[in-house]
Design a protein around this motif. Sequence first.
Motif, PDB file in Angstrom:
ATOM      1  N   THR A   1     -61.141 -61.067 -16.897  1.00 25.01           N
ATOM      2  CA  THR A   1     -62.425 -61.780 -16.893  1.00 25.01           C
ATOM      3  C   THR A   1     -62.388 -62.929 -17.885  1.00 25.01           C
ATOM      4  O   THR A   1     -61.786 -62.826 -18.965  1.00 25.01           O
ATOM      5  N   PRO A   2     -63.052 -64.058 -17.551  1.00 22.27           N
ATOM      6  CA  PRO A   2     -62.961 -65.258 -18.401  1.00 22.27           C
ATOM      7  C   PRO A   2     -63.638 -65.125 -19.754  1.00 22.27           C
ATOM      8  O   PRO A   2     -63.293 -65.849 -20.693  1.00 22.27           O
ATOM      9  N   ALA A   3     -64.580 -64.208 -19.890  1.00 25.96           N
ATOM     10  CA  ALA A   3     -65.285 -64.088 -21.167  1.00 25.96           C
ATOM     11  C   ALA A   3     -64.553 -63.184 -22.142  1.00 25.96           C
ATOM     12  O   ALA A   3     -64.896 -63.152 -23.329  1.00 25.96           O
ATOM     13  N   ARG A   4     -63.525 -62.475 -21.667  1.00 32.20           N
ATOM     14  CA  ARG A   4     -62.998 -61.414 -22.507  1.00 32.20           C
ATOM     15  C   ARG A   4     -61.480 -61.248 -22.510  1.00 32.20           C
ATOM     16  O   ARG A   4     -60.889 -60.976 -23.559  1.00 32.20           O
ATOM     17  N   THR A   5     -60.826 -61.411 -21.380  1.00 33.70           N
ATOM     18  CA  THR A   5     -59.456 -60.914 -21.216  1.00 33.70           C
ATOM     19  C   THR A   5     -58.386 -61.947 -21.553  1.00 33.70           C
ATOM     20  O   THR A   5     -58.451 -63.095 -21.103  1.00 33.70           O
ATOM     21  N   THR A   6     -57.400 -61.515 -22.317  1.00 33.45           N
ATOM     22  CA  THR A   6     -56.166 -62.265 -22.505  1.00 33.45           C
ATOM     23  C   THR A   6     -55.133 -61.712 -21.540  1.00 33.45           C
ATOM     24  O   THR A   6     -54.835 -60.519 -21.554  1.00 33.45           O
TER      25      THR A   6
ATOM     26  N   LYS B   1     -59.522 -65.479 -20.152  1.00 29.54           N
ATOM     27  CA  LYS B   1     -59.969 -66.223 -21.326  1.00 29.54           C
ATOM     28  C   LYS B   1     -58.804 -67.006 -21.908  1.00 29.54           C
ATOM     29  O   LYS B   1     -58.935 -68.186 -22.262  1.00 29.54           O
ATOM     30  N   ARG B   2     -57.671 -66.330 -22.012  1.00 25.80           N
ATOM     31  CA  ARG B   2     -56.416 -66.970 -22.394  1.00 25.80           C
ATOM     32  C   ARG B   2     -55.327 -66.434 -21.471  1.00 25.80           C
ATOM     33  O   ARG B   2     -55.340 -65.268 -21.101  1.00 25.80           O
ATOM     34  N   PHE B   3     -54.396 -67.293 -21.126  1.00 23.51           N
ATOM     35  CA  PHE B   3     -53.376 -66.935 -20.136  1.00 23.51           C
ATOM     36  C   PHE B   3     -52.025 -67.417 -20.628  1.00 23.51           C
ATOM     37  O   PHE B   3     -51.771 -68.616 -20.729  1.00 23.51           O
ATOM     38  N   TYR B   4     -51.131 -66.475 -20.964  1.00 21.27           N
ATOM     39  CA  TYR B   4     -49.776 -66.784 -21.396  1.00 21.27           C
ATOM     40  C   TYR B   4     -48.825 -66.401 -20.259  1.00 21.27           C
ATOM     41  O   TYR B   4     -48.823 -65.250 -19.799  1.00 21.27           O
ATOM     42  N   CYS B   5     -48.032 -67.352 -19.814  1.00 18.09           N
ATOM     43  CA  CYS B   5     -47.159 -67.088 -18.667  1.00 18.09           C
ATOM     44  C   CYS B   5     -45.856 -67.859 -18.822  1.00 18.09           C
ATOM     45  O   CYS B   5     -45.848 -69.091 -18.805  1.00 18.09           O
ATOM     46  N   PHE B   6     -44.754 -67.138 -19.001  1.00 24.62           N
ATOM     47  CA  PHE B   6     -43.417 -67.727 -18.997  1.00 24.62           C
ATOM     48  C   PHE B   6     -42.437 -66.631 -18.592  1.00 24.62           C
ATOM     49  O   PHE B   6     -42.814 -65.472 -18.423  1.00 24.62           O
TER      50      PHE B   6
ATOM     51  N   ALA C   1     -46.368 -71.371 -26.633  1.00 26.97           N
ATOM     52  CA  ALA C   1     -46.814 -71.599 -25.259  1.00 26.97           C
ATOM     53  C   ALA C   1     -48.270 -72.041 -25.216  1.00 26.97           C
ATOM     54  O   ALA C   1     -49.078 -71.608 -26.045  1.00 26.97           O
ATOM     55  N   PRO C   2     -48.630 -72.883 -24.255  1.00 29.00           N
ATOM     56  CA  PRO C   2     -50.044 -73.255 -24.090  1.00 29.00           C
ATOM     57  C   PRO C   2     -50.847 -72.050 -23.609  1.00 29.00           C
ATOM     58  O   PRO C   2     -50.307 -71.147 -22.965  1.00 29.00           O
ATOM     59  N   GLN C   3     -52.135 -72.031 -23.923  1.00 26.32           N
ATOM     60  CA  GLN C   3     -52.980 -70.907 -23.508  1.00 26.32           C
ATOM     61  C   GLN C   3     -53.405 -71.020 -22.053  1.00 26.32           C
ATOM     62  O   GLN C   3     -54.081 -70.140 -21.538  1.00 26.32           O
ATOM     63  N   SER C   4     -52.993 -72.089 -21.386  1.00 24.84           N
ATOM     64  CA  SER C   4     -53.210 -72.251 -19.951  1.00 24.84           C
ATOM     65  C   SER C   4     -51.939 -72.848 -19.367  1.00 24.84           C
ATOM     66  O   SER C   4     -51.677 -74.037 -19.552  1.00 24.84           O
ATOM     67  N   PRO C   5     -51.105 -72.057 -18.695  1.00 26.61           N
ATOM     68  CA  PRO C   5     -49.784 -72.528 -18.250  1.00 26.61           C
ATOM     69  C   PRO C   5     -49.879 -73.549 -17.131  1.00 26.61           C
ATOM     70  O   PRO C   5     -50.859 -73.605 -16.378  1.00 26.61           O
ATOM     71  N   GLY C   6     -48.825 -74.371 -17.014  1.00 29.07           N
ATOM     72  CA  GLY C   6     -48.745 -75.345 -15.931  1.00 29.07           C
ATOM     73  C   GLY C   6     -48.195 -74.718 -14.668  1.00 29.07           C
ATOM     74  O   GLY C   6     -47.803 -73.535 -14.647  1.00 29.07           O
ATOM     75  N   HIS C   7     -48.173 -75.480 -13.608  1.00 33.22           N
ATOM     76  CA  HIS C   7     -47.670 -74.995 -12.330  1.00 33.22           C
ATOM     77  C   HIS C   7     -46.165 -74.739 -12.402  1.00 33.22           C
ATOM     78  O   HIS C   7     -45.443 -75.383 -13.165  1.00 33.22           O
TER      79      HIS C   7
END
Length: 523
Positions: free
Chosen positions: A114-119, A155-160, A222-228
């Motif tokens: 959820t955008p208000a809470r979840t990493t 809320k935050r998204f780490y992806c690599f 890493a950015p908190q919002s990954p690129g494509h």
Amino acid sequence: MRDGAACEASRFQEGIPIKIAVLAMGGQGGGVLADWIVDMAEHAGWWAQTTSVPGVAQRTGATIYYLELLPEAAVKAAGRPPALAMMPTPGDVDVVLAAELMEGGRAIQRGLVTPARTTLVSSSHRSYAVNEKAAHGNGIADPNKVIEAGRQAAKRFYCFDLQAVADQAGSVISASLFGALAGADVLPFGRDDYENTIRRGGLGVEASLRAFDLACEQARQAPQSPGHIDTTREMPVVPEKAASPRMQALLDTLRNDFPEQAQPMMLAGLRRVLEFQDLRYAREYLDHMRDIRKLDAEFGGQAKNWALTQAAARYVAVAMAYDDVIRVADLKTRGSRFKRVRDETSAQAGQLVYATEYMHPRLEEVCGALPAALGRAIESSPRLSGLLNRFFRKGRYVQSGTLHGFLMLYALAGMRRFRRMTLRHQVEADSLLQWLKQISDTVHHDYDLAVEVVHCRRLVKGYSDTHERGESKYQRLRLAASQLLGRSDASRQMKVLREAALDDSKGEKLDTLMEKALAAVSA
């Protein structure tokens, strides 16, 4: 913790635990990761609980590990032991850890993010699902749809690529996920707490620490919002020189006789047919492609960006390097495959690794591997076919790592030198020639429709039932192409039919659309 982290001190005072969901497939160490988090929390004086809901089986279903953590001070303030939940609730999860990108997507689908809470911390690599591998054509799901959904849902998204990090360190993905969790800084524990937890585990400590360290640093940067994710693949460039003089002659022919746009795919096709059979077979591939290129030059050529040659470069190679029992045995006995299995299981130098293969060749595959005359005789005899079918009703387990299992498969792979005499090869060679003739006949009247006829070969893949289903739809499309010839919208209609055939495994959608298209032709 960083500003905006999911777990604020005020929540602990109210007795609200930190809620973590770990999604992993069998063999990815999700249980180890969950145990590490519990162990780290308990050594820091926290209450911790983990539960799991297993998937169907190894590599076919994901397991959800759910954890809740609560500091001892909050428990004492409440004056009683906490009642911790057994399962994650949609909209009520602080941290989601996904060991594979589509597992992150499934967490989003379930409402755990959820955008208000979840990493959300997810690896960007893919472990393809069975339906992706079995699909006709390219069934791989678009990873960027998950990336886009994660940007909106978390809320935050780490992806690599955490699997690549683990491989680089000689460890497993659970260690790199643990490092990414530390780098995301969403739990109230220091780096020493994480590292000491790994050390207490006692197994593969150094490799796990290396993976942890690499992932932790990447997560911090890493950015908190990954690129494509770039899903395009660079095609191989035709080399100037090759090791073998005979191979060099083929490469010179490819470079000198074919348009530059088609050369990268032709190089890949040349390598495939050469690996499948021999140099003579590779020359046959170039001969077929030379005929296609002549037709292309006459009816399309540069004006059409050599579309016919580019499409044929791939699918002629696929048609020539078909999947038969000889090829399957060859792939299963290669040294590179045994090495990959050892790498995937993280086997040590002195450990023995056995791979158990499930094989279920039907009588049709067995007859296909026999000399053509003998194979046809068996297939045309109901009595003999019925008798032999009894031995091929059930699948068999073969241990390719044992001497007996390996020699059996190795001997079958050695039949490659006799492949041209087999029934399966004659059937596939006849099918190839019929297809090439239809391309030639069609291009004289409709270039774009001929290109679509080439792409129809995409449906034919695999062996056994998979091959049979694809072959059936492919033949129906060939019939449709011949009946659509002459219509101004033939290529567009053909593309619609082909896409319907790719999307529908049963072929019902294809049948419905074919009836409509052919009815319009009759009218």
